[in-house]
Each structure stands twice: as structure tokens, then as C-alpha cells.
Design an enzyme around this catalytic site. Structure first.
Site, PDB file in Angstrom:
ATOM      1  N   THR A 259       0.888  -1.169   0.000  1.00 58.56           N
ATOM      2  CA  THR A 259       0.000   0.000   0.000  1.00 58.56           C
ATOM      3  C   THR A 259       0.922   1.214   0.000  1.00 58.56           C
ATOM      4  O   THR A 259       2.110   1.085   0.260  1.00 58.56           O
ATOM      5  CB  THR A 259      -0.832  -0.018   1.315  1.00 58.56           C
ATOM      6  OG1 THR A 259      -1.670  -1.154   1.323  1.00 58.56           O
ATOM      7  CG2 THR A 259      -1.675   1.221   1.504  1.00 58.56           C
ATOM      8  N   ARG A 287     -13.962  -7.219  -0.738  1.00 58.10           N
ATOM      9  CA  ARG A 287     -13.260  -7.000   0.542  1.00 58.10           C
ATOM     10  C   ARG A 287     -12.661  -5.597   0.576  1.00 58.10           C
ATOM     11  O   ARG A 287     -11.993  -5.152  -0.349  1.00 58.10           O
ATOM     12  CB  ARG A 287     -12.145  -8.032   0.694  1.00 58.10           C
ATOM     13  CG  ARG A 287     -11.266  -7.863   1.940  1.00 58.10           C
ATOM     14  CD  ARG A 287      -9.969  -7.156   1.631  1.00 58.10           C
ATOM     15  NE  ARG A 287      -9.040  -7.186   2.762  1.00 58.10           N
ATOM     16  CZ  ARG A 287      -7.924  -6.465   2.834  1.00 58.10           C
ATOM     17  NH1 ARG A 287      -7.606  -5.631   1.855  1.00 58.10           N
ATOM     18  NH2 ARG A 287      -7.137  -6.546   3.865  1.00 58.10           N
ATOM     19  N   GLY A 289     -10.060  -3.309   2.834  1.00 55.07           N
ATOM     20  CA  GLY A 289      -9.088  -3.355   3.921  1.00 55.07           C
ATOM     21  C   GLY A 289      -9.173  -2.089   4.752  1.00 55.07           C
ATOM     22  O   GLY A 289     -10.210  -1.423   4.821  1.00 55.07           O
ATOM     23  N   ASP A 290      -8.056  -1.734   5.367  1.00 57.06           N
ATOM     24  CA  ASP A 290      -8.024  -0.545   6.219  1.00 57.06           C
ATOM     25  C   ASP A 290      -7.845   0.742   5.417  1.00 57.06           C
ATOM     26  O   ASP A 290      -8.218   1.816   5.876  1.00 57.06           O
ATOM     27  CB  ASP A 290      -6.895  -0.654   7.263  1.00 57.06           C
ATOM     28  CG  ASP A 290      -5.533  -0.850   6.623  1.00 57.06           C
ATOM     29  OD1 ASP A 290      -5.460  -1.422   5.508  1.00 57.06           O
ATOM     30  OD2 ASP A 290      -4.528  -0.442   7.233  1.00 57.06           O
ATOM     31  N   THR A 310       0.386   0.845   6.422  1.00 59.79           N
ATOM     32  CA  THR A 310       0.451  -0.216   5.423  1.00 59.79           C
ATOM     33  C   THR A 310       0.549  -1.530   6.191  1.00 59.79           C
ATOM     34  O   THR A 310       1.071  -1.555   7.296  1.00 59.79           O
ATOM     35  CB  THR A 310       1.678  -0.068   4.496  1.00 59.79           C
ATOM     36  OG1 THR A 310       2.882  -0.108   5.292  1.00 59.79           O
ATOM     37  CG2 THR A 310       1.653   1.240   3.735  1.00 59.79           C
ATOM     38  N   GLY A 311       0.057  -2.610   5.614  1.00 60.25           N
ATOM     39  CA  GLY A 311       0.161  -3.896   6.303  1.00 60.25           C
ATOM     40  C   GLY A 311      -1.188  -4.577   6.426  1.00 60.25           C
ATOM     41  O   GLY A 311      -2.075  -4.378   5.584  1.00 60.25           O
ATOM     42  N   GLY A 313      -4.535  -5.185   6.909  1.00 54.13           N
ATOM     43  CA  GLY A 313      -5.663  -4.272   7.031  1.00 54.13           C
ATOM     44  C   GLY A 313      -6.686  -4.701   8.063  1.00 54.13           C
ATOM     45  O   GLY A 313      -7.225  -3.872   8.805  1.00 54.13           O
TER      46      GLY A 313
HETATM   47  N1  GLY Z   1      -3.324  -2.351   4.237  1.00 58.86           N
HETATM   48  C1  GLY Z   1      -3.865  -2.705   3.021  1.00 58.86           C
HETATM   49  C2  GLY Z   1      -4.894  -3.752   3.062  1.00 58.86           C
HETATM   50  O1  GLY Z   1      -4.931  -4.560   3.966  1.00 58.86           O
HETATM   51  O2  GLY Z   1      -5.703  -3.794   2.165  1.00 58.86           O
END
Ligand code: GLY
Length: 429
Positions: A259, A287, A289-290, A310-311, A313
Site C-alpha cells: 500500500t 473485501r 481493507g483498512d 500499510t500492512g 488491514g
Molecule cells: N493495508 C492494506 C490492506 O490490507 O488492504
């Protein structure tokens, strides 16, 4: 599919072994898994004294190449959010960045779906889009949401139609490279469906992990090596270049969540942030994510600062990571302390169970309103030789290694380091 999630977890460890990633002796002192955190040192004296007046941009490492242009724009009076968007558009437009925008790794159906959000500090506005198909610059679309509507978040088909309505072109985001990695993933997980070589293929063999009579059962290490060799053969058959095969196999075994987040502060003390991603590779369609979640993937408060992630989510959503960090700083923590606290909250989701946390990866990029900043991560990196980095431009452009909560790499070996009680109490309560 006959390859279960449990098998995947088990062979992932073996995969790390086979790939020659750094091994750690079983008997090593568990306390060494936790990094000693030095006393907080302000990253610059101006920030410490509260007299910081220079612009600064921080971002995930994949934004490094785009910092010069964005910093010049910011320095010449450009808006802070527009500067941050200049940075993240770089990876969005880059077909070789498989974690963002064009060329991002697709969902399980082979369709690229993008997430993004942004916050403009001076006007306290926020915009977000989730699971958007066919539109490359979703970071800009997230800004368009607050520029052109009274909403904050649009998702899916509605977000795509909105983007087209305000002038963004529809385009195919799946590059040949990402398509081949997705196909490799599909074939790897495919023993009992119609993907991959069939019975008529001269090289077809029964899957090596199918139930075997006891006299034919093979040790896991041997099974793993067969799988890895099989992946290499599949990769070659799909036309993945020899120099790209190891990376493609890694992306099949360990679906990445790469990300980009960027925060920018100008000389007037105005601050903004944005985050954009193609999300977890091979995710279920729809889906989110964060990254599109205001308060998780990105949060900016003009009174305090800006942070992004980043990581993993799913984990970051559960602790509202970026918002947690901003609130921590509001209550007096430094950027470093605020980020470490958020990481410890991620640890608490699994009660400090390292067998689970090993599969979690998280990096926070934190910029306080006075220009002090920090990059912190759960692990040192996602594999040996790939440390997590934060890119910074405040007149001098540089990359800095983030400060990890745990020593070692996510999905590393051994799977179950024992955390002593006193360490668990201190860091993972
Ligand atoms: N941090 C990005 C995701 O999990 O989509």
C-alpha cells in the site's frame, strides 16, 4: 481446492525455510525478539522547540521516487493534500508496483479492486472509496468524493460510476505480469478444480499432498520441496521471466498487502494525508481493507498531525490504528510512542500469541503538526533483506528504517518464540 488453510500455514513456514530466509536458533533468548526502545529522541531540534516552519513529506518507501516533485510543489505554496496525492499517484500509475493502482495484484477472481481515502487538514474534509474497479487513480477519486458530493465514502460499482461521471477514464488495471502471478496462485491452490494442467497433460501427477498409504508418506520438507519445484515449473510454463519467478512464488505463498500512505505538512502548519492500495492480493471480491477506512488506513487532524498505515488491514481496522495514533499524540505522546502504543494494541488482539502475530505485518507513518515524525512497524520487515522503510523529504530526501516492536521478520522461522511473562506484561498487556 484440496489445499487447506491449515496446510497453507504449515507450508508457509517450510517455505520460508526452503527459501533460505534467516533462521533463528530455537534456544535463543525470547527477550531478544523484542527491540529495546531507546528513550524518545526528537527527530529534529526545531520540532522539539515547536518552531518548525519548513515543509515536510513522509510516505511509505514506494513513494520515494516521487518525493522531489511533490516537495517542490509543496514548497512553492502547493496545497498539502495535493502534494501528498502527487506522491501516491506515482505508484498508482506505475504498472510495476503490484500493490497499488495499475498493475495491482487482483482479487481471487482476477479483477483488480482498489481502495483509497484522504483527509484535508485545513478544511477538515474527508473522502474515501472502496473496492473500485477499472479506475487507476482512486486516491484522486477519494478527494473528488468530498469535492463533488456531500458524502464521505463510496464503494464498488457506485464509486466507479461516480468516478466516470466526474471525468476519470475507465481502463483495464490488470497487467500481464500481475495476471500471471494470479494464475500461478490459482494453479497452486488448484488440485480439484479445472485450473492448471489436467489429466490429459503429459506431465500431470496426482497432487503430492493427497492422502498417501503410510509406506509412501513423505516428510513435510520433501513435500514442500516438491511444491516449490512445482511452482517454479508452473511459473516457467506461464512465461514468468526467470528473474521474476522467486518474487512471484513469494507473492503466491504470502499474499502481500502493500500500500502507500503519504502525509504532508507545509510551512504554515497545514497538514493532510492519503492512503491508496490494491489491497490484499487474491482477496474475496468486495473485501475492503483498512486503506479506505478513515481512522484506520489514514487519519489527519489539523490540530494534532497525520498518520497512515500499510500492512494487515483487518488487524488495523480492529484498533482504528491511524486515529489511535493521532489521539495518543493529542494526549501528549511523541510520534514514536504513539505508534508503538498502536502496535502493542495489535499485539493484544491475539494476546501476544507470537504464533499468530508472526503472520501479521503493520507499519505506521506518523507526522506531528510540528514536523516531528516516526516510522514504526510490528516486525523489522516482511522477509530478510527487506526492512520496512519510511521515506522523508524536508529539503533532504532520504529513506529511514522503521523502528520495529519485534525483532525478526513476519512469517519468519521459528513459528513459536516463547515470550517471557515479564516481556508480555510490558509490551502485550
Ligand atoms: N493495508 C492494506 C490492506 O490490507 O488492504
Amino acid at each position: 481446492m484440496s489445499f487447506s488453510r491449515r496446510d497453507f500455514v504449515r507450508t508457509s513456514f517450510l517455505g520460508t525455510l526452503a527459501a533460505g530466509a534467516g533462521l533463528r536458533a530455537q534456544g535463543e533468548s525470547a527477550s531478544e525478539y523484542l527491540v529495546e526502545h531507546p528513550a524518545e529522541v526528537a527527530q529534529n531540534d526545531d520540532a522539539q522547540s515547536g518552531s518548525y516552519k519548513r515543509p515536510i513529506i513522509i510516505c511509505a518507501h514506494n513513494g520515494f521516487n516521487y518525493l522531489d516533485d511533490a516537495f517542490a510543489f509543496l514548497k512553492s505554496g502547493g496545497d498539502t493534500l495535493d502534494a501528498a496525492l502527487r506522491v501516491v499517484q506515482g505508484p498508482e500509475n506505475d504498472p510495476n508496483d503490484t500493490s497499488v493502482g495499475l498493475g495491482g495484484l487482483p482479487n481471487e477472481e482476477g479483477v483488480v479492486e482498489l481502495d483509497a481515502c484522504c483527509m484535508h487538514g485545513p478544511t477538515r474534509r474527508a473522502g474515501s472509496v472502496g473496492a473500485v474497479r477499472n479506475i487507476k487513480n482512486v486516491s484522486l477519486v477519494s478527494k473528488a468524493v468530498f469535492d463533488h458530493t456531500g458524502h464521505v465514502m463510496l464503494v464498488g460499482e457506485g464509486a466507479e460510476r461516480f468516478a466516470v461521471a466526474v471525468g476519470f477514464p475507465r481502463e483495464n488495471l490488470l497487467t500481464d505480469h500481475s495476471r500471471k502471478i494470479w494464475l500461478l496462485w490459482k494453479e497452486y491452490h488448484s488440485n480439484s478444480d479445472w485450473w492448471g494442467p489436467g489429466l490429459a497433460d503429459p506431465h500431470w501427477q496426482p497432487p503430492s499432498d493427497a492422502p498417501q498409504p503410510p509406506e509412501k508418506a513423505k516428510p513435510q520438507s520433501e513435500l514442500w520441496q516438491e511444491r516449490y519445484r512445482g511452482l517454479e515449473e508452473h511459473a516457467a510454463a506461464l512465461g514468468i521471466a526467470p528473474e521474476d519467478r522467486a518474487d512471484a512464488i513469494h507473492k503466491v505463498l504470502f499474499p502481500p498487502t502493500g500500500t502507500i500512505h503519504c502525509s504532508a505538512l507545509n510551512g504554515k502548519g497545514e497538514i493532510s494525508g492519503c492512503t491508496t492500495t490494491s489491497g490484499l492480493a487474491y482477496k474475496l471480491p468486495g473485501r475492503c481493507g483498512d486503506s479506505p477506512i478513515i481512522g484506520a488506513g489514514c487519519y489527519t487532524d489539523q490540530d494534532v498531525g497525520s498518520a497512515g498505515a500499510t500492512g494487515s488491514g483487518e488487524e488495523n481496522i480492529k484498533i482504528a490504528g491511524a486515529h489511535t495514533i493521532i489521539e495518543n499524540m493529542r494526549h501528549g505522546m511523541s510520534p514514536h510512542e504513539a505508534g508503538m502504543d498502536a502496535l502493542k494494541r495489535v499485539g493484544r488482539i491475539y494476546s501476544g500469541d507470537m504464533n499468530k502475530l508472526r503472520f501479521v505485518d503493520m507499519t505506521y507513518y506518523i507526522l506531528r503538526k510540528d514536523g516531528a515524525y516516526a516510522g514504526v512497524s510490528l516486525w523489522e520487515g516482511y522477509r530478510a533483506g527487506h526492512p520496512h522503510m519510511i521515506a522523508v523529504h524536508d529539503g533532504a530526501k532520504r529513506s529511514e528504517v522503521t523502528t520495529p516492536l519485534f525483532k525478526g521478520f513476519s512469517q519468519d522461522f521459528p513459528p513459536e518464540p516463547k515470550v517471557p511473562d515479564e516481556v508480555r506484561k510490558e509490551y502485550l498487556k
